[in-house]
Design a protein around this motif. Structure first.
Motif, PDB file in Angstrom:
ATOM      1  N   GLU A   6      45.276  43.613  45.147  1.00  0.00           N
ATOM      2  CA  GLU A   6      45.084  43.474  43.840  1.00  0.00           C
ATOM      3  C   GLU A   6      44.054  42.533  43.834  1.00  0.00           C
ATOM      4  O   GLU A   6      44.085  41.227  44.192  1.00  0.00           O
ATOM      5  N   PRO A  36      42.406  37.642  39.862  1.00  0.00           N
ATOM      6  CA  PRO A  36      42.138  37.526  38.642  1.00  0.00           C
ATOM      7  C   PRO A  36      41.102  36.837  37.984  1.00  0.00           C
ATOM      8  O   PRO A  36      40.219  37.134  37.263  1.00  0.00           O
ATOM      9  N   LEU A  70      37.860  38.432  38.845  1.00  0.00           N
ATOM     10  CA  LEU A  70      37.689  39.447  37.988  1.00  0.00           C
ATOM     11  C   LEU A  70      37.235  39.187  36.641  1.00  0.00           C
ATOM     12  O   LEU A  70      36.354  39.783  36.181  1.00  0.00           O
ATOM     13  N   TYR A  71      37.640  38.313  36.049  1.00  0.00           N
ATOM     14  CA  TYR A  71      37.404  37.809  34.607  1.00  0.00           C
ATOM     15  C   TYR A  71      35.921  37.183  34.623  1.00  0.00           C
ATOM     16  O   TYR A  71      35.235  37.677  33.722  1.00  0.00           O
ATOM     17  N   HIS A  87      33.862  40.169  34.536  1.00  0.00           N
ATOM     18  CA  HIS A  87      33.685  41.024  33.413  1.00  0.00           C
ATOM     19  C   HIS A  87      32.867  40.300  32.504  1.00  0.00           C
ATOM     20  O   HIS A  87      32.224  40.854  31.416  1.00  0.00           O
ATOM     21  N   THR A 127      29.734  42.040  32.812  1.00  0.00           N
ATOM     22  CA  THR A 127      29.609  43.675  32.850  1.00  0.00           C
ATOM     23  C   THR A 127      28.677  44.478  31.795  1.00  0.00           C
ATOM     24  O   THR A 127      28.010  45.303  32.321  1.00  0.00           O
ATOM     25  N   SER A 187      34.100  40.992  26.643  1.00  0.00           N
ATOM     26  CA  SER A 187      34.348  41.679  27.739  1.00  0.00           C
ATOM     27  C   SER A 187      35.289  41.229  28.612  1.00  0.00           C
ATOM     28  O   SER A 187      35.976  42.001  29.428  1.00  0.00           O
ATOM     29  N   GLY A 229      38.571  43.404  29.540  1.00  0.00           N
ATOM     30  CA  GLY A 229      38.573  43.941  31.083  1.00  0.00           C
ATOM     31  C   GLY A 229      37.399  44.679  31.444  1.00  0.00           C
ATOM     32  O   GLY A 229      37.196  45.478  32.483  1.00  0.00           O
ATOM     33  N   GLY A 230      36.420  44.448  30.881  1.00  0.00           N
ATOM     34  CA  GLY A 230      35.164  44.754  31.260  1.00  0.00           C
ATOM     35  C   GLY A 230      34.593  45.838  30.139  1.00  0.00           C
ATOM     36  O   GLY A 230      35.246  47.078  29.948  1.00  0.00           O
TER      37      GLY A 230
END
Length: 333
Positions: A58, A61, A64-65, A68, A71, A225, A229-230
Motif C-alpha cells: 500500500e 498515505p 500519496l496526499y 495529489h 495531480t 484534489s 484522492g486526486g
C-alpha cells in the motif's frame, strides 16, 4: 554572449555540446527547462509512491496526499510547455518537422516500450494495448500525436482547436484514457501553442496582480484534489488549472532563470532520459528492496525517488559527453 538552441523533449544534446557557438534565432528560454524539470521530478515522485502497489504494498498515505496536491496541474503543465515550442517547430518544412518529431518522440517511445515489455511485462509485447500507450510512456505517444495534429491543422487557429478538444473531453466517457484524458491534454497542448504565437499573451503572466487571483484558486483546487484522492483530466476545471499554469509561468519567467534553478534546467533539457528510465528503475528497486527484506514503504519510496533520479542525472551527464548514447533517446533523421 553565447546563444543556445532551444530543444523539445528528447532532442539531441550531444552534438551542440561540441559546437557551442552554433547560431540560434533567439536565446533559449531557460524558464521552460526549469518548469519541465520540476514537472519531471514530480512525475518521478508520483511513481515512487504508487508503483509499490504493483508489488502488493500500500502506498504511504502522506506521500500519496502530497502527490495529489499536484495531480490537477502536473501533466497539463507539461503539455503547455511542449505546446509553447510548436510555432518555432512549424517554421521548418513539413518533412523536416515530421522527421524531427519521429526521431525525438516516436523513436524513444517505441524503443523504451520494447524495453519495458521485455523487462516487466513480456506477455504484453504481443498486445496492441501496450504499443498504443499501455505503459508509463503513454505521455510521449500522446505528445507525438499532438505535434502531428499541429502540422495537419496549422491553418486552424489554435484557440478553435482548444475549444473543440475541450468539448470532446467534456463529452467523453468518464475516466477514459483515450477520450477524456487525450482531449483534455490536447486542449492544454494547443493552449501552449496559442500563447506562444503572440508574445503579448505570455507577457500577461508577468502581471503580479495575477497572483492575487491565482493563489487562492490554486490552493483550493490543490486541497480539494488531496482530499478527493486526486483530481485529474477534468475539463470542467480547465479554468482554475489554466490559471494555475499561468501563475507558475509568470513566477518562472521572473525567478527560474538563475543559478539556483540550474539543476532543474538540466533535468528539463534531458527530460527524455528521466521519462524513459525512471519507471523501470523504480520497479526493479522495489523488487530488490523486498528481496533484501526491507518492508518499510516510506523507506522504499524514498529510495525509489532518490536513486532513480540520481542515476538519471548520471546517465544524462554521460549523454552530453558521449554522442553514441544519444541513440538511446533520439534517432537523428
Amino acid at each position: 554572449m553565447k546563444k543556445t538552441i532551444e530543444r523539445a523533449p528528447g532532442e539531441s544534446v550531444a552534438a551542440p555540446a561540441r559546437a557551442p557557438d552554433m547560431p540560434s534565432a533567439r536565446p533559449r528560454m531557460d524558464w521552460i527547462d526549469s518548469l519541465r524539470g520540476l514537472a519531471t521530478m514530480l512525475v518521478i515522485l508520483f511513481h515512487a509512491s504508487v508503483v509499490v502497489g504493483r508489488h502488493g504494498l500500500e502506498p504511504w498515505p502522506p506521500l500519496l496526499y502530497l502527490n495529489h496536491l499536484f495531480t490537477p496541474f502536473r501533466m497539463a503543465m507539461l503539455m503547455v510547455l511542449s505546446g509553447l515550442l510548436v510555432p518555432k517547430a512549424l517554421a521548418k518544412p513539413p518533412r523536416t518537422y515530421l522527421l524531427r518529431k519521429t526521431g525525438t518522440l516516436l523513436y524513444p517511445y517505441l524503443l523504451w516500450t520494447l524495453a519495458y515489455g521485455l523487462l516487466i511485462e513480456p506477455a504484453a509485447l504481443s498486445h496492441v494495448k501496450l504499443w498504443m500507450g499501455g505503459s508509463y510512456l503513454w505521455f510521449i505517444l500522446f505528445l507525438f500525436t499532438y505535434y502531428a495534429w499541429a502540422l495537419l491543422l496549422r491553418r486552424v487557429p489554435p484557440a478553435a482547436i482548444v475549444l473543440v478538444a475541450a468539448l470532446l473531453s467534456f463529452l467523453s466517457p468518464e475516466n477514459s484514457k483515450y477520450e477524456e484524458r487525450y482531449f483534455f491534454l490536447m486542449a492544454f497542448f494547443f493552449l501552449g501553442h496559442m500563447l506562444a504565437r503572440d508574445p503579448g499573451r505570455i507577457a500577461v503572466t508577468d502581471d503580479r496582480r495575477l497572483a492575487w487571483l491565482a493563489i487562492p484558486v490554486v490552493a483550493i483546487l490543490a486541497a480539494g484534489s488531496a482530499i478527493a484522492g486526486g483530481i485529474n483530466y477534468k475539463i470542467e476545471l480547465c479554468v482554475p488549472v489554466g490559471i494555475a499554469i499561468l501563475l507558475v509561468i509568470g513566477l518562472a519567467r521572473r525567478h527560474a532563470e538563475g543559478g539556483l534553478w540550474a539543476p532543474l534546467r538540466f533535468v528539463g533539457r534531458h527530460s527524455i532520459v528521466f521519462f524513459s528510465l525512471h519507471y523501470p528503475l523504480i520497479y526493479g528497486l522495489i523488487a530488490l528492496c523486498l528481496a533484501l527484506g526491507l518492508g518499510s514503504v516510506p523507506a522504499i519510496s524514498a529510495i525509489c525517488f532518490v536513486v532513480p533520479a540520481g542515476l538519471c542525472v548520471a546517465l544524462a551527464w554521460m549523454r552530453e559527453r558521449h554522442a553514441v548514447l544519444d541513440y538511446l533517446y533520439v534517432l537523428p533523421l
